[in-house]
Scaffold this active site. Structure first.
Site, PDB file in Angstrom:
ATOM      1  CG  ASP A  65      -1.664   1.356   1.541  1.00 39.51           C
ATOM      2  OD1 ASP A  65      -2.441   1.488   0.471  1.00 39.51           O
ATOM      3  OD2 ASP A  65      -1.719   1.879   2.689  1.00 39.51           O
ATOM      4  CG  ASP A  90      -1.835   7.475   0.412  1.00 35.77           C
ATOM      5  OD1 ASP A  90      -1.154   8.587   0.294  1.00 35.77           O
ATOM      6  OD2 ASP A  90      -2.599   7.338  -0.528  1.00 35.77           O
ATOM      7  CG  ASP A 145      -1.858   2.486   6.367  1.00 35.79           C
ATOM      8  OD1 ASP A 145      -2.128   2.133   5.047  1.00 35.79           O
ATOM      9  OD2 ASP A 145      -2.257   3.802   6.765  1.00 35.79           O
TER      10      ASP A 145
END
Length: 245
Positions: A11, A13, A188
Protein backbone atom coordinates in the site's frame (compact mmCIF):
# COMPACT_ATOMS: atom_id res chain seq x y z
CA UNK A 1 6.06 -18.02 9.42
CA UNK A 2 4.61 -20.93 7.47
CA UNK A 3 4.64 -19.27 4.05
CA UNK A 4 7.55 -18.57 1.77
CA UNK A 5 7.12 -15.26 0.02
CA UNK A 6 8.00 -14.75 -3.64
CA UNK A 7 6.62 -11.22 -4.23
CA UNK A 8 5.59 -8.19 -2.18
CA UNK A 9 2.75 -5.70 -2.60
CA UNK A 10 2.83 -2.36 -0.80
CA UNK A 11 0.00 0.00 0.00
CA UNK A 12 1.26 3.59 -0.16
CA UNK A 13 -0.52 6.22 1.95
CA UNK A 14 0.40 5.91 5.60
CA UNK A 15 2.51 2.85 4.83
CA UNK A 16 5.34 4.01 2.58
CA UNK A 17 4.85 7.77 2.94
CA UNK A 18 3.41 9.93 5.72
CA UNK A 19 0.41 11.21 3.75
CA UNK A 20 -2.29 10.13 6.22
CA UNK A 21 -1.43 13.13 8.41
CA UNK A 22 -2.20 15.36 5.42
CA UNK A 23 -5.60 13.72 4.87
CA UNK A 24 -6.45 14.13 8.56
CA UNK A 25 -5.29 17.73 8.80
CA UNK A 26 -7.08 18.86 5.64
CA UNK A 27 -10.31 17.01 6.45
CA UNK A 28 -10.51 18.39 9.97
CA UNK A 29 -9.66 21.88 8.73
CA UNK A 30 -12.74 21.77 6.50
CA UNK A 31 -15.01 20.03 9.02
CA UNK A 32 -13.86 22.42 11.75
CA UNK A 33 -15.79 25.26 10.10
CA UNK A 34 -18.94 23.33 10.97
CA UNK A 35 -17.82 22.37 14.47
CA UNK A 36 -17.15 18.77 13.41
CA UNK A 37 -14.14 16.45 13.62
CA UNK A 38 -13.17 13.25 11.86
CA UNK A 39 -12.41 10.79 14.65
CA UNK A 40 -10.24 7.73 14.18
CA UNK A 41 -13.23 5.40 14.19
CA UNK A 42 -14.53 7.34 11.17
CA UNK A 43 -11.12 7.58 9.51
CA UNK A 44 -10.66 3.80 9.81
CA UNK A 45 -13.69 3.33 7.56
CA UNK A 46 -12.28 5.66 4.87
CA UNK A 47 -8.70 4.41 4.56
CA UNK A 48 -8.08 2.49 1.35
CA UNK A 49 -11.15 3.77 -0.49
CA UNK A 50 -11.02 5.85 -3.70
CA UNK A 51 -11.48 9.55 -3.02
CA UNK A 52 -15.11 9.92 -4.16
CA UNK A 53 -16.28 6.91 -2.16
CA UNK A 54 -14.23 8.08 0.81
CA UNK A 55 -15.65 11.61 0.76
CA UNK A 56 -19.21 10.33 0.33
CA UNK A 57 -18.83 8.02 3.31
CA UNK A 58 -17.18 10.75 5.39
CA UNK A 59 -19.96 13.28 4.83
CA UNK A 60 -22.60 10.65 5.61
CA UNK A 61 -21.51 10.99 9.25
CA UNK A 62 -22.36 14.72 9.19
CA UNK A 63 -25.73 15.04 7.41
CA UNK A 64 -26.40 18.53 8.76
CA UNK A 65 -23.40 20.37 7.33
CA UNK A 66 -23.73 22.60 4.27
CA UNK A 67 -21.16 21.16 1.89
CA UNK A 68 -21.59 18.74 -0.99
CA UNK A 69 -19.24 15.89 -1.83
CA UNK A 70 -18.05 17.76 -4.93
CA UNK A 71 -17.41 20.94 -2.95
CA UNK A 72 -15.52 18.98 -0.32
CA UNK A 73 -13.38 17.24 -2.94
CA UNK A 74 -12.48 20.48 -4.73
CA UNK A 75 -11.48 22.28 -1.53
CA UNK A 76 -9.64 19.33 -0.02
CA UNK A 77 -7.74 18.68 -3.26
CA UNK A 78 -6.49 22.26 -3.35
CA UNK A 79 -5.32 22.10 0.26
CA UNK A 80 -3.69 18.68 -0.16
CA UNK A 81 -1.89 19.69 -3.34
CA UNK A 82 -0.16 22.43 -1.36
CA UNK A 83 1.01 19.87 1.24
CA UNK A 84 2.09 16.90 -0.91
CA UNK A 85 5.62 18.26 -1.50
CA UNK A 86 6.29 17.97 2.24
CA UNK A 87 5.58 14.24 2.59
CA UNK A 88 8.42 11.93 3.56
CA UNK A 89 9.15 8.21 3.62
CA UNK A 90 8.18 6.45 6.83
CA UNK A 91 10.83 4.71 8.99
CA UNK A 92 12.31 1.49 7.61
CA UNK A 93 10.71 1.84 4.18
CA UNK A 94 13.80 2.75 2.17
CA UNK A 95 15.85 -0.02 3.78
CA UNK A 96 13.25 -2.72 3.07
CA UNK A 97 12.55 -1.72 -0.52
CA UNK A 98 16.25 -1.45 -1.36
CA UNK A 99 16.81 -4.85 0.24
CA UNK A 100 14.05 -6.51 -1.78
CA UNK A 101 15.33 -4.96 -5.01
CA UNK A 102 18.89 -6.07 -4.21
CA UNK A 103 17.66 -9.66 -3.87
CA UNK A 104 15.44 -9.51 -6.97
CA UNK A 105 12.18 -9.92 -5.07
CA UNK A 106 9.37 -8.55 -7.29
CA UNK A 107 7.62 -5.52 -5.73
CA UNK A 108 4.61 -3.42 -6.67
CA UNK A 109 2.59 -0.55 -5.16
CA UNK A 110 -1.21 -0.87 -4.98
CA UNK A 111 -2.80 2.40 -3.92
CA UNK A 112 -6.30 3.87 -3.82
CA UNK A 113 -4.78 7.19 -4.89
CA UNK A 114 -5.49 8.43 -8.38
CA UNK A 115 -2.57 8.56 -10.81
CA UNK A 116 -2.74 12.35 -10.63
CA UNK A 117 -2.35 12.32 -6.87
CA UNK A 118 0.33 9.66 -6.95
CA UNK A 119 2.41 11.80 -9.30
CA UNK A 120 2.17 14.77 -6.95
CA UNK A 121 2.97 12.77 -3.83
CA UNK A 122 5.92 11.07 -5.52
CA UNK A 123 7.34 14.20 -7.14
CA UNK A 124 9.96 14.77 -4.43
CA UNK A 125 10.50 11.03 -3.90
CA UNK A 126 11.16 10.04 -7.50
CA UNK A 127 14.42 8.24 -6.75
CA UNK A 128 12.63 6.02 -4.23
CA UNK A 129 9.66 5.16 -6.44
CA UNK A 130 12.04 4.37 -9.30
CA UNK A 131 12.85 1.17 -7.38
CA UNK A 132 9.41 -0.11 -8.43
CA UNK A 133 10.32 0.17 -12.14
CA UNK A 134 6.87 1.41 -13.08
CA UNK A 135 5.00 -1.23 -11.09
CA UNK A 136 2.54 1.25 -9.59
CA UNK A 137 -1.17 0.37 -9.55
CA UNK A 138 -3.44 3.36 -8.90
CA UNK A 139 -7.21 3.69 -8.54
CA UNK A 140 -7.46 4.70 -12.22
CA UNK A 141 -6.08 1.32 -13.25
CA UNK A 142 -8.97 -0.57 -11.65
CA UNK A 143 -11.82 1.90 -12.23
CA UNK A 144 -15.11 0.13 -12.92
CA UNK A 145 -13.78 -3.19 -11.65
CA UNK A 146 -13.86 -2.52 -7.91
CA UNK A 147 -15.15 -0.01 -5.38
CA UNK A 148 -11.85 -0.25 -3.56
CA UNK A 149 -10.68 -2.03 -0.45
CA UNK A 150 -11.84 -4.22 1.33
CA UNK A 151 -12.50 -5.82 -2.05
CA UNK A 152 -9.39 -7.81 -3.01
CA UNK A 153 -9.30 -6.88 -6.70
CA UNK A 154 -6.55 -4.24 -6.55
CA UNK A 155 -4.12 -6.69 -4.95
CA UNK A 156 -4.94 -9.40 -7.47
CA UNK A 157 -4.44 -6.88 -10.28
CA UNK A 158 -1.12 -5.80 -8.74
CA UNK A 159 0.07 -9.42 -8.59
CA UNK A 160 -0.92 -9.74 -12.24
CA UNK A 161 1.23 -6.71 -13.07
CA UNK A 162 4.15 -8.74 -11.70
CA UNK A 163 3.22 -11.59 -14.02
CA UNK A 164 1.70 -13.76 -11.31
CA UNK A 165 -1.16 -16.05 -12.42
CA UNK A 166 -3.53 -15.33 -9.54
CA UNK A 167 -6.83 -14.76 -11.36
CA UNK A 168 -9.01 -11.68 -10.93
CA UNK A 169 -11.88 -12.79 -8.68
CA UNK A 170 -12.04 -13.77 -5.04
CA UNK A 171 -12.79 -17.36 -6.05
CA UNK A 172 -9.83 -19.10 -7.64
CA UNK A 173 -8.41 -22.39 -8.82
CA UNK A 174 -6.02 -24.42 -6.69
CA UNK A 175 -3.05 -23.28 -8.76
CA UNK A 176 -4.11 -19.63 -8.48
CA UNK A 177 -4.50 -20.13 -4.74
CA UNK A 178 -0.94 -21.40 -4.45
CA UNK A 179 0.36 -18.39 -6.39
CA UNK A 180 -1.66 -16.03 -4.18
CA UNK A 181 -0.23 -17.62 -1.03
CA UNK A 182 3.25 -16.61 -2.14
CA UNK A 183 2.38 -12.91 -1.99
CA UNK A 184 2.94 -10.64 1.00
CA UNK A 185 0.91 -7.45 1.40
CA UNK A 186 2.00 -4.51 3.58
CA UNK A 187 -0.93 -2.39 4.77
CA UNK A 188 -1.76 0.26 7.35
CA UNK A 189 -5.56 0.19 6.92
CA UNK A 190 -8.12 -2.19 8.42
CA UNK A 191 -9.87 -2.51 5.06
CA UNK A 192 -6.50 -3.11 3.42
CA UNK A 193 -5.83 -6.04 5.74
CA UNK A 194 -9.21 -7.51 4.81
CA UNK A 195 -8.54 -6.99 1.10
CA UNK A 196 -5.18 -8.72 1.35
CA UNK A 197 -6.56 -11.71 3.23
CA UNK A 198 -9.49 -12.03 0.83
CA UNK A 199 -6.93 -12.04 -1.98
CA UNK A 200 -5.45 -15.17 -0.38
CA UNK A 201 -2.19 -13.45 0.54
CA UNK A 202 -0.30 -12.97 3.78
CA UNK A 203 -0.60 -9.52 5.33
CA UNK A 204 1.70 -7.47 7.52
CA UNK A 205 -0.27 -4.71 9.22
CA UNK A 206 1.62 -1.53 10.15
CA UNK A 207 -1.10 0.70 11.64
CA UNK A 208 -0.97 4.12 13.19
CA UNK A 209 -1.05 3.38 16.92
CA UNK A 210 -4.34 5.30 17.20
CA UNK A 211 -5.93 2.78 14.85
CA UNK A 212 -5.26 0.02 17.37
CA UNK A 213 -7.84 1.60 19.69
CA UNK A 214 -10.59 1.41 17.07
CA UNK A 215 -12.86 -1.60 17.44
CA UNK A 216 -13.17 -3.69 14.30
CA UNK A 217 -15.77 -6.33 13.54
CA UNK A 218 -13.70 -7.69 10.67
CA UNK A 219 -13.01 -11.42 10.89
CA UNK A 220 -9.84 -10.93 8.83
CA UNK A 221 -6.71 -10.82 10.95
CA UNK A 222 -3.24 -9.78 9.80
CA UNK A 223 -0.53 -12.43 9.88
CA UNK A 224 1.81 -10.01 11.62
CA UNK A 225 1.32 -6.60 13.23
CA UNK A 226 4.20 -4.14 13.54
CA UNK A 227 4.51 -0.62 14.87
CA UNK A 228 6.99 0.21 12.09
CA UNK A 229 8.27 -1.34 8.88
CA UNK A 230 11.65 -0.83 10.52
CA UNK A 231 10.82 -3.80 12.76
CA UNK A 232 10.15 -6.20 9.87
CA UNK A 233 12.38 -9.28 9.78
CA UNK A 234 12.50 -10.65 6.20
CA UNK A 235 13.84 -14.05 7.23
CA UNK A 236 10.61 -14.79 9.12
CA UNK A 237 8.92 -14.90 5.71
CA UNK A 238 11.51 -16.95 3.85
CA UNK A 239 13.07 -13.79 2.40
CA UNK A 240 16.82 -13.07 2.55
CA UNK A 241 17.81 -11.50 5.89
CA UNK A 242 19.25 -8.01 6.13
CA UNK A 243 23.02 -7.77 6.02
CA UNK A 244 24.64 -7.61 9.45
CA UNK A 245 25.27 -4.02 10.50
Amino acid sequence: MERKIDYVIFDMDGLLIDTERVYTEVTNDILGRYGKTMTWDIKAQLMGKPQFESATHLLSFFPGIDITVDQFLIESQEKKDAMWPSVQLLPGVQKLVQHLVKHNVPIVVATASSRRNFDRKAENLKEFFDYFQGNIVCADDVTGKTTGKPEPYIFLHAAGVLGKAVGSTEQCTDLEGVERSRGLVFEDAVYGVEAGKRAGMSVVWVPDERLLDVASASPYIADETLTSIGHFKPEKWGLPPYDAE
